[in-house]
Design an enzyme around this catalytic site. Structure first.
Site, short mmCIF file in Angstrom:
data_model
loop_
_atom_site.label_atom_id
_atom_site.label_comp_id
_atom_site.label_asym_id
_atom_site.label_seq_id
_atom_site.Cartn_x
_atom_site.Cartn_y
_atom_site.Cartn_z
N HIS A 12 -8.41 -15.20 68.70
CA HIS A 12 -7.90 -14.13 67.85
C HIS A 12 -6.37 -14.26 67.82
CE1 HIS A 12 -11.80 -11.97 69.09
NE2 HIS A 12 -11.94 -12.44 67.85
N GLU A 15 -3.83 -11.92 69.86
CA GLU A 15 -4.03 -11.69 71.29
C GLU A 15 -3.18 -12.71 72.03
OE1 GLU A 15 -8.26 -11.60 72.03
OE2 GLU A 15 -8.56 -9.95 70.59
N ARG A 54 -5.82 -10.75 63.82
CA ARG A 54 -7.00 -11.13 64.60
C ARG A 54 -7.71 -12.31 63.95
NH1 ARG A 54 -10.59 -8.80 68.39
NH2 ARG A 54 -12.81 -9.13 67.99
N ASN A 61 -14.72 -15.37 66.64
CA ASN A 61 -15.53 -15.30 67.85
C ASN A 61 -16.93 -14.76 67.62
OD1 ASN A 61 -15.46 -16.05 70.59
ND2 ASN A 61 -15.27 -13.91 71.24
N ARG A 62 -17.38 -14.75 66.39
CA ARG A 62 -18.76 -14.41 66.06
C ARG A 62 -19.42 -15.51 65.23
NH1 ARG A 62 -16.71 -11.42 69.07
NH2 ARG A 62 -16.83 -9.14 69.18
N HIS A 103 -8.76 -13.84 76.10
CA HIS A 103 -8.59 -12.76 75.13
C HIS A 103 -7.75 -11.63 75.72
CE1 HIS A 103 -11.63 -14.03 72.09
NE2 HIS A 103 -12.10 -14.71 73.13
N GLU A 163 -10.75 -11.39 79.59
CA GLU A 163 -10.39 -10.26 78.72
C GLU A 163 -9.45 -9.36 79.51
OE1 GLU A 163 -10.31 -8.81 75.22
OE2 GLU A 163 -12.37 -9.56 75.38
N TYR A 275 -12.19 -3.04 67.02
CA TYR A 275 -13.50 -2.56 66.58
C TYR A 275 -13.40 -1.39 65.61
CZ TYR A 275 -15.00 -5.39 70.57
OH TYR A 275 -15.21 -6.41 71.46
#
Length: 290
Positions: A12, A15, A54, A61-62, A103, A163, A275
């Site tokens: 991302h 980050e 991002r 990341n999906r 992350h 994370e 999110y």
């Protein structure tokens, strides 16, 4: 043996801790004690980094499920995922033994190691990290098999995520960066010990692990707008027990919405900025010993 390790920052683009760690280690070299490891240092989404966002079109990341990798998707991140899968993978038959994806989160999760499996390797890793970095949290996301996750780290034979937060998007905080660096070094210390055969699951005591349960959404009205915000008592309380009857939301007309389930849970990713579009308020977890 871990013959090939990929450390990745910038999955991302906003980050910054992982990005800065890769840059620093590229410039100054890995700490000398890791000289026996074959570690590549990678920036994943350079275009998103340049734009300080991002992602540009879709969350990178999906994009690493088998279905997503097989689709004819021309979105920038979908195409980039195919390139990265060739670089680190291919997924399911990977040339990389371990991918460590770094992350940041805007949530107050501290230094968190995310593992996706509970085989001997990951149990050893979790216990080692917790022993050498007691302030760390271990988050287990094994709600689906390893290869069914869409995370970049699953391009490796084994994959984990670091994370660390709380850190605003596009900002570098010294304390968060240092936690990131420490956790990365502890994981590489583990890799050194693993390769030398100096580990045994029984050598370290079981550690507390937070096992992902479910996502909790913000309350919405009929038009899809939020009717409440995270309650101040919950804000920044990541991985602390949330008990039945405790407030989780405050409506805009001043009323409290409480946690109704009859059992305690451990919230995390509380009010995570990334999110926002998904209206995810926080995730819940059960605490187990691993």
């Amino acid at each position: 043996m871990l013959n090939s390790i990929a450390l990745v920052g910038g999955t991302h683009g906003n980050e910054t801790s992982g990005i800065q760690l890769v840059r620093n280690w590229r410039q100054h070299g890995l700490p000398q004690r890791f000289s026996d490891l074959n570690v590549s240092l990678n920036i994943a989404n350079k275009e998103a980094l340049a734009a300080n966002v991002r992602f540009l079109e879709q969350d990178l990341n999906r994009q690493f499920t088998f279905d997503a990798l097989a689709e004819n998707n021309i979105a920038k991140e979908a195409m980039l995922a195919k390139t990265l899968n060739e670089q680190f993978g291919p997924k399911g038959n990977s040339k990389t033994d371990l991918v460590i994806d770094v992350h940041n989160t805007t949530s107050a999760m501290g230094a968190t190691l995310i593992i996706l499996e509970t085989d001997e390797f990951h149990i050893q890793l979790a216990r080692y990290v917790k022993h050498h970095m007691p302030e760390a949290n271990i988050l287990l996301e094994d709600e689906k098999p390893y290869l069914e996750h869409g995370y970049l780290c699953t391009t490796g034979k084994k994959g984990v995520m670091i994370e660390v937060g709380a850190q605003p998007q596009g900002v570098l905080r010294e304390d968060v960066y240092l936690l990131t660096q420490t956790m990365a070094e502890v994981i590489l210390d583990f890799c050194m010990a693993y390769n030398k055969g100096n580990l045994a699951t029984s050598a370290l005591p079981p550690c507390e692990v937070f096992r992902l349960s479910e996502n909790v959404s913000f309350p919405l009205d009929e038009e899809g707008y939020r009717t409440a915000m995270i309650h101040h008592a919950l804000q920044d309380a990541d991985f602390k027990p949330l008990l039945p009857g405790q407030p989780v939301f405050r409506t805009f007309d001043g009323k409290d919405i409480v946690w109704e389930p009859s059992t305690e849970t451990y919230p995390h990713f509380i009010n995570e900025a990334a999110y926002f579009k998904l209206n995810v308020a926080f995730a819940t977890a059960d605490k187990i010993l691993l």
